[in-house]
Design a protein around this motif. Structure first.
Motif, mmCIF file in Angstrom:
data_model
loop_
_atom_site.group_PDB
_atom_site.id
_atom_site.type_symbol
_atom_site.label_atom_id
_atom_site.label_comp_id
_atom_site.label_asym_id
_atom_site.label_seq_id
_atom_site.Cartn_x
_atom_site.Cartn_y
_atom_site.Cartn_z
ATOM 1 N N ILE A 143 0.845 -1.205 0.000
ATOM 2 C CA ILE A 143 0.000 0.000 0.000
ATOM 3 C C ILE A 143 0.877 1.251 0.000
ATOM 4 O O ILE A 143 0.504 2.289 -0.536
ATOM 5 C CB ILE A 143 -0.978 0.002 1.202
ATOM 6 N N PHE A 234 -4.755 -7.966 -6.418
ATOM 7 C CA PHE A 234 -5.929 -7.117 -6.555
ATOM 8 C C PHE A 234 -5.618 -5.622 -6.524
ATOM 9 O O PHE A 234 -6.061 -4.870 -7.395
ATOM 10 C CB PHE A 234 -6.937 -7.460 -5.458
ATOM 11 N N LEU A 235 -4.809 -5.174 -5.556
ATOM 12 C CA LEU A 235 -4.628 -3.743 -5.333
ATOM 13 C C LEU A 235 -4.093 -3.006 -6.569
ATOM 14 O O LEU A 235 -4.665 -1.999 -6.992
ATOM 15 C CB LEU A 235 -3.700 -3.516 -4.140
ATOM 16 N N SER A 251 -9.774 -10.936 -11.028
ATOM 17 C CA SER A 251 -10.010 -10.407 -9.679
ATOM 18 C C SER A 251 -10.690 -9.046 -9.740
ATOM 19 O O SER A 251 -11.654 -8.785 -9.031
ATOM 20 C CB SER A 251 -8.683 -10.274 -8.924
ATOM 21 N N LEU A 254 -14.268 -9.315 -11.028
ATOM 22 C CA LEU A 254 -15.135 -9.836 -9.983
ATOM 23 C C LEU A 254 -15.493 -8.740 -8.978
ATOM 24 O O LEU A 254 -16.655 -8.568 -8.610
ATOM 25 C CB LEU A 254 -14.417 -11.000 -9.292
ATOM 26 N N SER A 255 -14.479 -7.969 -8.582
ATOM 27 C CA SER A 255 -14.739 -6.939 -7.576
ATOM 28 C C SER A 255 -15.651 -5.854 -8.116
ATOM 29 O O SER A 255 -16.357 -5.198 -7.364
ATOM 30 C CB SER A 255 -13.433 -6.326 -7.093
ATOM 31 N N THR A 276 -12.816 -17.642 -11.050
ATOM 32 C CA THR A 276 -11.567 -17.020 -10.595
ATOM 33 C C THR A 276 -10.726 -17.993 -9.777
ATOM 34 O O THR A 276 -9.497 -17.973 -9.847
ATOM 35 C CB THR A 276 -11.891 -15.785 -9.726
ATOM 36 N N VAL B 151 -10.427 -11.804 -3.713
ATOM 37 C CA VAL B 151 -11.722 -11.252 -4.111
ATOM 38 C C VAL B 151 -12.807 -12.319 -4.033
ATOM 39 O O VAL B 151 -13.919 -12.073 -3.550
ATOM 40 C CB VAL B 151 -11.653 -10.676 -5.541
ATOM 41 N N PHE B 277 -4.853 -4.102 2.826
ATOM 42 C CA PHE B 277 -5.869 -3.263 2.206
ATOM 43 C C PHE B 277 -7.011 -4.113 1.651
ATOM 44 O O PHE B 277 -8.181 -3.849 1.927
ATOM 45 C CB PHE B 277 -5.219 -2.443 1.088
ATOM 46 N N ASP B 278 -6.656 -5.134 0.884
ATOM 47 C CA ASP B 278 -7.627 -5.931 0.136
ATOM 48 C C ASP B 278 -8.802 -6.401 0.994
ATOM 49 O O ASP B 278 -9.960 -6.182 0.642
ATOM 50 C CB ASP B 278 -6.962 -7.175 -0.457
ATOM 51 N N TYR B 281 -11.164 -3.602 2.424
ATOM 52 C CA TYR B 281 -11.759 -2.855 1.319
ATOM 53 C C TYR B 281 -12.843 -3.687 0.642
ATOM 54 O O TYR B 281 -13.914 -3.184 0.310
ATOM 55 C CB TYR B 281 -10.679 -2.465 0.310
ATOM 56 N N LEU B 282 -12.570 -4.971 0.452
ATOM 57 C CA LEU B 282 -13.525 -5.820 -0.251
ATOM 58 C C LEU B 282 -14.683 -6.261 0.641
ATOM 59 O O LEU B 282 -15.809 -6.396 0.176
ATOM 60 C CB LEU B 282 -12.816 -7.052 -0.821
#
Lengths: 302, 340
Positions: A143, A234-235, A251, A254-255, A276, B151, B277-278, B281-282
């Motif tokens: 991050i 994902f990020l 990913s 999907l999100s 996925t 996810v 984070f993931d 956040y999700l």
């Protein structure tokens, strides 16, 4: 066995040892059962909902199985179908993810094979510092990297390109890849290489003809591991690719399903989740033994 | 990404070795060969170093510089490396509403998430210690939450916990007699009355901690199992002969052997959970009292488009993290220092 002991007159009727043996003997199986349920059930539930009809799910949310007659694969058709056909376009997302993951694997291996060989075999200036740098990179939370990388790639106009994402993924996987390969190179006897050197082979010739073929199992496992990392990521996919739907990974796709204004049925969501997850589960079970050995290598030496 | 993907160290193993790993011994060679070896080594490692410098080290330095500038996403083109350095961003970060709440949430989340994931990992390691049929298969099944795409698993949890058609709420109402469905992921707190006392329970925060424990316990399990297998059987056999019970053998033989591994795992997991984070956040999008610092960084960056603020917030994370890990190492790190 325990009852036979209980009748033996020489022993006390109650002993702490006997109690603990029986207690932990029972509790152990309870714990194993709970662990299996906790780890497997979410995946089972995911698969179950993906093959049920939406109406069926809403009417009877507590069902733990599906009757053969009620099987419905509409969710998969909708998830995989292209947007033009009213689907969600997951076939395209899978292609993007596969391209991205394969590109990451190729580039990571290309730099980490020579790198790990150098770290395990050759003495050069700054070898220790480089190992420390890689450890730092590995520990560094992504991050914190997200902001400058996002800004940089926006500024040079490369945000939204798969190449930029591949570059970021490589930087994230190369450290662990070098660590895994180095562990393996160190199990190969140096004498093999020295014999080749005596026969007149050059350093690169030794690498190519002796070390690489011997390290092939580790390289394959490492490649699969990097593939899983890139597929799951994902990020950075979110930050870099979200504006370009045709570049989305599975990913990310999907999100974004829930983010749409149009309500996407839960069954489609679960079908997309299965799509996925399946490649990862296949790769994982194919490489599991070697993978855990590669990751915990060194831990057993303790 | 690091936290979810790379379960072990680079320069050194996260699980302590008994001592420095043996390097292949070499016969001293002539200077020319030594130089050529150094050249080859440098050439082979160069591509990796270049990538790491370009995509990790330089961006970090740049991020520090950005944190002291007033840069927005719209005005990005005009921002240089040598802008006007000001402290405004840090003032904004610290005085922004919810800063302290977010920090506390992040701390609670990381401490309990780390502890729970290691505790579950230890329980799984102990339960799967003795051989039985299919043990190998069960052990690999244990790793599923860890390797599955984040996810996908967050969506399954959301669906299972859904108040409308989630299976947990269905069976909770039908089997356990809950009067109304619980909004596990969107309810900030619910009052539970216990012996006449009303205690607020942070529902959503507990759920994200549970999720963290579920998804990360395989990591602890993997390393604790590896360490467990390296404990010499003779130690326990001797204790068995002396009449030690199961719990005594665990307390006096197994636990001390696992302790260094647990210490290292705590540091690693804490660092990664603190900045993860993931998951949050999700799962909740940072709502219902689950906003952690990394979600805030993301919102400053994409929601507000304020690069300076996002960088400053990220820098604040790094500083808090460095201080916490520093304190930990100072008080508990004496033994680990030898290993790193």
């Amino acid at each position: 066995m325990t009852t036979a002991r209980a009748t033996a007159p020489a022993r006390p009727r109650f002993s702490r040892d006997r109690f603990e043996n029986r207690f932990f003997g029972v509790i152990r199986w309870v714990v194993i059962a709970l662990l299996i349920i906790a780890t497997v059930f979410p995946f089972y539930y995911m698969g179950l909902l993906s093959v049920r009809g939406l109406g069926d799910v809403l009417n009877n949310p507590g069902a733990l199985w599906v009757a053969i007659g009620d099987l419905s694969f509409n969710a998969y058709t909708r998830a995989l179908g292209s947007v033009a056909d009213g689907g969600e376009g997951f076939l395209g997302f899978m292609r993007n993810s596969a391209l991205l993951a394969l590109g990451t694997v190729a580039l990571t291996l290309l730099v980490s094979i020579p790198g790990s060989y150098a770290v395990s075999r050759l003495r050069f200036f700054g070898r220790r510092q480089i190992s420390a740098l890689f450890l730092a990179v590995y520990l560094f939370p992504s991050i914190l990297l997200a902001v400058p990388l996002f800004v940089f790639f926006t500024r040079v106009g490369l945000r939204g390109s798969l190449v930029a994402v591949i570059l970021v993924y490589v930087s994230q996987t190369v450290a662990v890849s070098i660590y895994m390969l180095r562990n393996y190179f160190e199990t190969i006897p140096v004498s093999l290489e020295e014999a080749a050197a005596l026969d007149g082979a050059s350093r690169l010739g030794i690498m190519r003809r002796i070390s690489l073929p011997l390290a092939m199992p580790a390289i394959v496992v490492n490649g699969l591991f990097v593939f899983m990392v890139a597929w799951n990521e994902f990020l950075f996919a979110l930050l870099f690719l979200v504006d370009k739907r045709d570049q989305w990974t599975v990913s990310l796709g999907l999100s974004q399903l829930t983010g749409n204004s149009i309500e996407v049925p839960t069954t489609v969501l679960m079908a997309a989740s299965v799509i996925t997850t399946i490649p990862i589960i296949i790769i994982f079970f194919a490489s599991e033994r070697l993978l855990t050995e590669g990751l915990t290598g060194g831990a057993e030496k303790g | 990404m690091t936290s979810t993907t790379t379960p072990s160290g680079t320069g050194t193993s996260p699980v302590p070795l008994g001592g420095p790993s043996p390097r292949p011994k070499r016969i001293p060679k002539r200077g020319a060969m030594r130089r050529s070896e150094a050249r080859t080594g440098a050439a082979l490692i160069a591509p990796t170093v270049i990538i790491v410098l370009a995509v990790v080290v330089l961006p970090i330095l740049w991020s520090v510089s950005l944190a002291f500038q007033r840069v927005r996403l719209i005005s990005l083109r005009s921002a240089g490396i040598f802008g006007n350095y000001v402290l405004d961003n840090f003032v904004h970060v610290v005085t922004a509403p919810g800063f302290v709440d977010t920090l506390v949430t992040t701390l609670v989340y990381s401490v309990f998430g780390t502890a729970a994931s290691i505790a579950f990992g230890l329980v799984a390691t102990l339960a799967l210690r003795k051989k039985f049929r299919f043990r190998g298969f069960v052990r690999s099944v244990m790793l599923l939450p860890y390797v599955a795409p984040v996810v996908a698993v967050t969506f399954v949890w959301q669906t299972m916990l859904s108040p409308q058609f989630g299976i947990i709420n269905y069976w909770g109402q039908h089997l356990l007699g809950w009067t109304k469905p619980i909004a596990f992921l969107s309810e900030k707190s619910s009052d539970v009355s216990l012996f006449g006392l009303t205690i607020p329970i942070p529902t959503a925060l507990i759920m994200v901690i549970l999720f963290e424990a579920w998804r990360q316990f395989p990591f602890a399990f993997l390393f604790l199992t590896a360490r467990m297998q390296a404990i010499p059987a003779s130690l326990e056999e001797a204790a068995l002969v002396d009449g030690a019970t199961i719990s005594q053998r665990f307390r006096y033989i197994i636990w001390p052997q696992l302790l260094p591994t647990i210490a290292v795992l705590s540091v690693l997991r804490f660092i990664w959970t603190f900045t993860s984070f993931d998951d949050i956040y999700l799962l909740t999008g940072g709502g219902a009292g689950t906003e952690v610092i990394s979600v805030r960084v993301y919102q400053f960056l994409t929601g507000r488009g304020d690069i300076g603020l996002a960088s400053a917030q990220a820098l604040v994370i790094a500083i808090v993290l460095a201080v916490l890990v520093g304190i930990y190492l100072k008080f508990f790190g004496k033994r680990e220092e030898d290993y790193t």
